[in-house]
Enzyme design. Structure first.
Site, PDB file in Angstrom:
ATOM      1  N   THR A 102      84.391   7.749  86.018  1.00  0.00           N
ATOM      2  CA  THR A 102      85.869   7.757  86.697  1.00  0.00           C
ATOM      3  C   THR A 102      85.720   7.406  88.191  1.00  0.00           C
ATOM      4  O   THR A 102      86.691   7.138  88.903  1.00  0.00           O
ATOM      5  CB  THR A 102      86.417   9.011  86.317  1.00  0.00           C
ATOM      6  OG1 THR A 102      85.637   9.914  86.565  1.00  0.00           O
ATOM      7  CG2 THR A 102      86.784   8.939  84.755  1.00  0.00           C
ATOM      8  N   ASP A 103      84.313   7.515  88.826  1.00  0.00           N
ATOM      9  CA  ASP A 103      84.407   7.105  90.155  1.00  0.00           C
ATOM     10  C   ASP A 103      83.173   6.236  90.481  1.00  0.00           C
ATOM     11  O   ASP A 103      82.433   6.388  91.150  1.00  0.00           O
ATOM     12  CB  ASP A 103      84.033   8.566  90.810  1.00  0.00           C
ATOM     13  CG  ASP A 103      84.241   8.441  92.334  1.00  0.00           C
ATOM     14  OD1 ASP A 103      84.867   7.478  92.808  1.00  0.00           O
ATOM     15  OD2 ASP A 103      83.422   9.145  93.017  1.00  0.00           O
ATOM     16  N   LEU A 104      83.167   5.109  89.688  1.00  0.00           N
ATOM     17  CA  LEU A 104      81.983   4.239  90.064  1.00  0.00           C
ATOM     18  C   LEU A 104      82.623   3.313  91.078  1.00  0.00           C
ATOM     19  O   LEU A 104      83.432   2.805  91.419  1.00  0.00           O
ATOM     20  CB  LEU A 104      82.303   3.057  88.831  1.00  0.00           C
ATOM     21  CG  LEU A 104      81.132   2.139  88.827  1.00  0.00           C
ATOM     22  CD1 LEU A 104      79.789   2.545  88.588  1.00  0.00           C
ATOM     23  CD2 LEU A 104      81.338   0.970  87.620  1.00  0.00           C
ATOM     24  N   ASN A 151      77.722   5.056  94.097  1.00  0.00           N
ATOM     25  CA  ASN A 151      77.023   6.105  92.828  1.00  0.00           C
ATOM     26  C   ASN A 151      76.291   5.049  92.105  1.00  0.00           C
ATOM     27  O   ASN A 151      75.949   5.257  91.044  1.00  0.00           O
ATOM     28  CB  ASN A 151      78.391   6.228  92.209  1.00  0.00           C
ATOM     29  CG  ASN A 151      79.020   7.635  92.757  1.00  0.00           C
ATOM     30  OD1 ASN A 151      78.325   8.308  93.505  1.00  0.00           O
ATOM     31  ND2 ASN A 151      80.188   7.725  92.474  1.00  0.00           N
TER      32      ASN A 151
END
Length: 254
Positions: A167-169, A173
């Site tokens: 959900t936070d690509l 990251n």
């Protein structure tokens, strides 16, 4: 991984006893880490993490911080729930499962759940990816070849084929090590899901982060052609996997 669980005064620890035979709650004690030479540094930014050396391991300790407007008044308290459903333990188990699938993610070492009245705090320690930098850091120095961009797309596709929604690509990251291997990190609030629009949203989020980074860093080595190479690698990997009889729908079981 050999999962071992312990509890003392309400504080719950989960750890891989093949890496930490006895567990070590003091790895969450900054003063003890400093005094005993186990603290190797820390990251900068709002969500600070600490780099540790212990028992021959290079580790990353990440405390779970609140973000957004809530984080301005409540830095790290989450509404209390069973330890197994806490942010730390869920990420710990997801990382272990992903490694079993052969995905390039950090090895989970220890997770902590600390009740605090109606709330809890959480921490996670993972093995540090040696000699690696974020994609954002790499692009500040030099361009990447189309082959490397294709590899990044392939790794993201492998994660999606396994049914994992990151959900936070974003470009911080994704790590590249000195051997050129691509790694994915930071799976807080991520989960296994059935196919849907989230795969495209993951990619859109990564694209937005690269555009944002380009706006902040003059001369960032990133172009539309690079994104096309990433997308080509992604599409090729999805097509290759979806053609296998054991995964005819293109996705692993969720």
């Amino acid at each position: 991984m050999t999962l071992t669980k312990s509890q003392e005064k309400g504080c719950v620890l989960w750890y891989d006893s093949t890496a930490l035979p006895q567990g070590e709650p003091r790895l969450f004690d900054l003063a003890w880490l400093r005094e005993n030479g186990h603290l190797a540094g820390s990251s900068t930014g709002r969500n600070q993490a600490w780099f540790l050396r212990y028992n021959g391991l290079e580790l990353v300790w990440r405390h779970f911080w609140r973000g957004g407007l809530v984080g301005r008044v409540n830095r790290d308290l989450y509404l209390r729930r069973p330890a197994a459903q806490s942010r730390a333990m869920e990420e710990f188990m997801l990382l272990d499962w992903m490694r079993e699938q052969g995905l390039p993610v950090p090895r989970p070492i220890m997770a902590r759940y600390q009740p605090a009245g109606l709330f809890y705090r959480a921490d996670l320690i993972t093995e540090r990816i040696p000699q690696s930098r974020t994609l954002a850091e790499v692009l500040r120095d030099a361009p990447l070849s189309a082959a490397v961009w294709g590899q990044i797309g392939q790794v993201i596709a492998q994660m999606h084929v396994a049914g994992v929604d990151h959900t936070d690509l974003n470009c911080r990251n994704i790590l590249l090590d000195e051997a050129g291997k691509v790694w994915l990190i930071d799976f807080d609030k991520c989960a296994r899901r059935r196919p849907g629009g989230w795969q495209a949203e993951n990619l859109s989020r990564l694209h937005r982060s690269l555009v944002k980074e380009q706006g902040k860093v003059a001369g960032l080595h990133w172009s539309p052609q690079d994104w096309q190479a990433l997308q080509a690698g992604y599409d090729a990997e999805v097509s290759a996997v979806s053609g296998k009889p054991e995964q005819a729908d293109g996705y692993g079981k969720v």
